[in-house]
Design a protein around this motif. Structure first.
Motif, PDB file in Angstrom:
ATOM      1  N   MET A   1      36.215 -25.743   0.902  1.00 22.10           N
ATOM      2  CA  MET A   1      36.213 -25.744  -0.559  1.00 22.10           C
ATOM      3  C   MET A   1      37.629 -25.503  -1.061  1.00 22.10           C
ATOM      4  SD  MET A   1      32.818 -24.064  -2.219  1.00 22.10           S
ATOM      5  CE  MET A   1      32.626 -22.559  -1.311  1.00 22.10           C
ATOM      6  N   PRO A   2      37.951 -26.044  -2.221  1.00 21.76           N
ATOM      7  CA  PRO A   2      39.294 -25.855  -2.777  1.00 21.76           C
ATOM      8  C   PRO A   2      39.554 -24.415  -3.204  1.00 21.76           C
ATOM      9  CG  PRO A   2      38.048 -27.525  -4.021  1.00 21.76           C
ATOM     10  CD  PRO A   2      37.132 -26.931  -3.016  1.00 21.76           C
ATOM     11  N   LEU A   3      40.822 -24.058  -3.182  1.00 23.09           N
ATOM     12  CA  LEU A   3      41.254 -22.754  -3.672  1.00 23.09           C
ATOM     13  C   LEU A   3      41.823 -22.894  -5.073  1.00 23.09           C
ATOM     14  CD1 LEU A   3      43.104 -21.229  -0.587  1.00 23.09           C
ATOM     15  CD2 LEU A   3      40.914 -20.509  -1.541  1.00 23.09           C
ATOM     16  N   TYR A   4      41.555 -21.901  -5.893  1.00 24.60           N
ATOM     17  CA  TYR A   4      42.092 -21.831  -7.244  1.00 24.60           C
ATOM     18  C   TYR A   4      42.691 -20.451  -7.437  1.00 24.60           C
ATOM     19  CZ  TYR A   4      39.302 -25.987  -8.099  1.00 24.60           C
ATOM     20  OH  TYR A   4      38.785 -27.246  -8.035  1.00 24.60           O
ATOM     21  N   ILE A   5      43.737 -20.382  -8.240  1.00 29.26           N
ATOM     22  CA  ILE A   5      44.304 -19.090  -8.585  1.00 29.26           C
ATOM     23  C   ILE A   5      44.076 -18.863 -10.073  1.00 29.26           C
ATOM     24  CG2 ILE A   5      46.666 -19.916  -9.013  1.00 29.26           C
ATOM     25  CD1 ILE A   5      47.536 -17.213  -7.582  1.00 29.26           C
ATOM     26  N   ALA A   6      43.626 -17.680 -10.407  1.00 33.07           N
ATOM     27  CA  ALA A   6      43.447 -17.281 -11.800  1.00 33.07           C
ATOM     28  C   ALA A   6      44.521 -16.242 -12.092  1.00 33.07           C
ATOM     29  CB  ALA A   6      42.056 -16.694 -12.014  1.00 33.07           C
ATOM     30  N   ALA A  36      31.656 -13.353  -3.311  1.00 37.16           N
ATOM     31  CA  ALA A  36      31.409 -14.555  -2.509  1.00 37.16           C
ATOM     32  C   ALA A  36      32.512 -15.595  -2.653  1.00 37.16           C
ATOM     33  CB  ALA A  36      30.064 -15.171  -2.896  1.00 37.16           C
ATOM     34  N   VAL A  37      33.216 -15.617  -3.779  1.00 34.21           N
ATOM     35  CA  VAL A  37      34.262 -16.629  -3.970  1.00 34.21           C
ATOM     36  C   VAL A  37      35.669 -16.042  -4.002  1.00 34.21           C
ATOM     37  CG1 VAL A  37      32.710 -18.211  -5.170  1.00 34.21           C
ATOM     38  CG2 VAL A  37      34.139 -16.639  -6.501  1.00 34.21           C
ATOM     39  N   LEU A  38      35.805 -14.745  -4.186  1.00 36.60           N
ATOM     40  CA  LEU A  38      37.136 -14.143  -4.258  1.00 36.60           C
ATOM     41  C   LEU A  38      37.743 -14.040  -2.864  1.00 36.60           C
ATOM     42  CD1 LEU A  38      36.627 -11.300  -6.898  1.00 36.60           C
ATOM     43  CD2 LEU A  38      37.604 -13.577  -7.230  1.00 36.60           C
ATOM     44  N   ALA A  76      52.337 -10.642 -20.412  1.00 38.71           N
ATOM     45  CA  ALA A  76      53.071 -10.845 -19.161  1.00 38.71           C
ATOM     46  C   ALA A  76      52.079 -11.149 -18.049  1.00 38.71           C
ATOM     47  CB  ALA A  76      53.864  -9.584 -18.818  1.00 38.71           C
ATOM     48  N   LEU A  77      52.565 -11.766 -16.995  1.00 38.06           N
ATOM     49  CA  LEU A  77      51.744 -11.985 -15.809  1.00 38.06           C
ATOM     50  C   LEU A  77      51.457 -10.616 -15.208  1.00 38.06           C
ATOM     51  CD1 LEU A  77      50.425 -13.800 -13.679  1.00 38.06           C
ATOM     52  CD2 LEU A  77      52.654 -13.934 -12.564  1.00 38.06           C
ATOM     53  N   THR A  78      50.200 -10.201 -15.243  1.00 39.14           N
ATOM     54  CA  THR A  78      49.851  -8.844 -14.823  1.00 39.14           C
ATOM     55  C   THR A  78      48.950  -8.797 -13.590  1.00 39.14           C
ATOM     56  OG1 THR A  78      48.035  -8.863 -16.435  1.00 39.14           O
ATOM     57  CG2 THR A  78      50.121  -7.848 -17.120  1.00 39.14           C
ATOM     58  N   GLY A  79      48.475  -9.943 -13.134  1.00 36.91           N
ATOM     59  CA  GLY A  79      47.635  -9.928 -11.946  1.00 36.91           C
ATOM     60  C   GLY A  79      47.143 -11.326 -11.613  1.00 36.91           C
ATOM     61  N   TYR A  80      46.368 -11.399 -10.537  1.00 36.41           N
ATOM     62  CA  TYR A  80      45.830 -12.693 -10.107  1.00 36.41           C
ATOM     63  C   TYR A  80      44.602 -12.497  -9.257  1.00 36.41           C
ATOM     64  CZ  TYR A  80      47.560 -11.752  -5.442  1.00 36.41           C
ATOM     65  OH  TYR A  80      47.761 -11.181  -4.212  1.00 36.41           O
ATOM     66  N   TYR A  81      43.791 -13.549  -9.185  1.00 39.07           N
ATOM     67  CA  TYR A  81      42.674 -13.633  -8.250  1.00 39.07           C
ATOM     68  C   TYR A  81      42.764 -14.980  -7.558  1.00 39.07           C
ATOM     69  CZ  TYR A  81      40.439  -9.564 -10.250  1.00 39.07           C
ATOM     70  OH  TYR A  81      40.165  -8.288 -10.648  1.00 39.07           O
ATOM     71  N   LEU A  82      42.571 -14.988  -6.261  1.00 38.96           N
ATOM     72  CA  LEU A  82      42.491 -16.212  -5.481  1.00 38.96           C
ATOM     73  C   LEU A  82      41.012 -16.474  -5.240  1.00 38.96           C
ATOM     74  CD1 LEU A  82      44.187 -18.366  -4.081  1.00 38.96           C
ATOM     75  CD2 LEU A  82      44.125 -16.954  -2.025  1.00 38.96           C
ATOM     76  N   MET A  83      40.545 -17.652  -5.655  1.00 40.14           N
ATOM     77  CA  MET A  83      39.106 -17.951  -5.607  1.00 40.14           C
ATOM     78  C   MET A  83      38.865 -19.229  -4.818  1.00 40.14           C
ATOM     79  SD  MET A  83      38.358 -17.324  -9.690  1.00 40.14           S
ATOM     80  CE  MET A  83      39.371 -18.739 -10.139  1.00 40.14           C
ATOM     81  N   GLU A  84      37.859 -19.218  -3.984  1.00 42.15           N
ATOM     82  CA  GLU A  84      37.440 -20.418  -3.269  1.00 42.15           C
ATOM     83  C   GLU A  84      36.166 -20.908  -3.938  1.00 42.15           C
ATOM     84  OE1 GLU A  84      36.890 -22.045   1.277  1.00 42.15           O
ATOM     85  OE2 GLU A  84      36.813 -19.901   0.908  1.00 42.15           O
ATOM     86  N   CYS A  85      36.279 -21.989  -4.679  1.00 43.48           N
ATOM     87  CA  CYS A  85      35.167 -22.493  -5.482  1.00 43.48           C
ATOM     88  C   CYS A  85      34.913 -23.960  -5.161  1.00 43.48           C
ATOM     89  CB  CYS A  85      35.487 -22.348  -6.974  1.00 43.48           C
ATOM     90  SG  CYS A  85      35.718 -20.630  -7.495  1.00 43.48           S
ATOM     91  N   ALA A  91      35.366 -22.561 -10.828  1.00 40.19           N
ATOM     92  CA  ALA A  91      36.518 -21.655 -10.958  1.00 40.19           C
ATOM     93  C   ALA A  91      36.657 -21.156 -12.392  1.00 40.19           C
ATOM     94  CB  ALA A  91      37.791 -22.348 -10.495  1.00 40.19           C
ATOM     95  N   LEU A  92      36.472 -22.046 -13.361  1.00 39.43           N
ATOM     96  CA  LEU A  92      36.565 -21.645 -14.769  1.00 39.43           C
ATOM     97  C   LEU A  92      35.435 -20.703 -15.159  1.00 39.43           C
ATOM     98  CD1 LEU A  92      37.607 -25.043 -16.375  1.00 39.43           C
ATOM     99  CD2 LEU A  92      39.040 -23.003 -16.047  1.00 39.43           C
ATOM    100  N   ALA A  93      34.244 -20.935 -14.617  1.00 44.33           N
ATOM    101  CA  ALA A  93      33.121 -20.052 -14.913  1.00 44.33           C
ATOM    102  C   ALA A  93      33.372 -18.644 -14.378  1.00 44.33           C
ATOM    103  CB  ALA A  93      31.825 -20.628 -14.326  1.00 44.33           C
ATOM    104  N   VAL A  94      33.928 -18.551 -13.181  1.00 47.91           N
ATOM    105  CA  VAL A  94      34.250 -17.236 -12.618  1.00 47.91           C
ATOM    106  C   VAL A  94      35.375 -16.588 -13.419  1.00 47.91           C
ATOM    107  CG1 VAL A  94      35.138 -16.025 -10.581  1.00 47.91           C
ATOM    108  CG2 VAL A  94      33.443 -17.844 -10.306  1.00 47.91           C
TER     109      VAL A  94
END
Length: 117
Positions: A1-6, A36-38, A76-85, A91-94
């Motif tokens: 599955m593709p990876l997305y970064i939020a 499950a996706v993070l 400011a950029l304050t954090g991130y999540y790497l998601m496999e969706c 990815a947008l729903a999460v």
């Protein structure tokens, strides 16, 4: 599955202060609900701790290193999540459930697959 970064863009806060304890609980609940996706994620230290690196001349010059973020902004950029969706819609729903969406901005991008795979 593709990876997305939020990427989370918010006003910076000191998460160690007692008045942010409830906010931390919200992030913990989000992380548990979407385990499950993070695939990773962290809060970042404040932009005052950032170091900016540039190499002018298309990479042929000497590196220029400066303290602090590249630009001053309210958020400011304050954090991130790497998601496999499964896809961008998932990815947008999460990302829509990340607590920062209520008081900041979430940028979702696909992660480019490694060139050696």
């Amino acid at each position: 599955m593709p990876l997305y970064i939020a990427l989370t863009y918010t006003t910076e806060v000191d998460w160690t202060r007692p008045e942010y304890a409830e906010g931390l609980r919200e992030y913990t609940a989000f992380e548990q609900a979407h385990a499950a996706v993070l695939r990773g994620g962290h809060a970042l230290y404040p932009t005052a701790t950032a170091t900016t690196l540039r190499v002018p001349g298309g990479g042929g010059g000497d590196p220029i290193v400066s303290d602090g973020p590249y630009a001053e902004t309210k958020e400011a950029l304050t954090g991130y999540y790497l998601m496999e969706c499964a896809d961008l819609d998932e990815a947008l729903a999460v990302a829509a459930e990340i607590p920062a969406v209520r008081y900041g901005t979430i940028e979702v991008r696909p992660v480019h697959p490694s060139l050696d795979t």
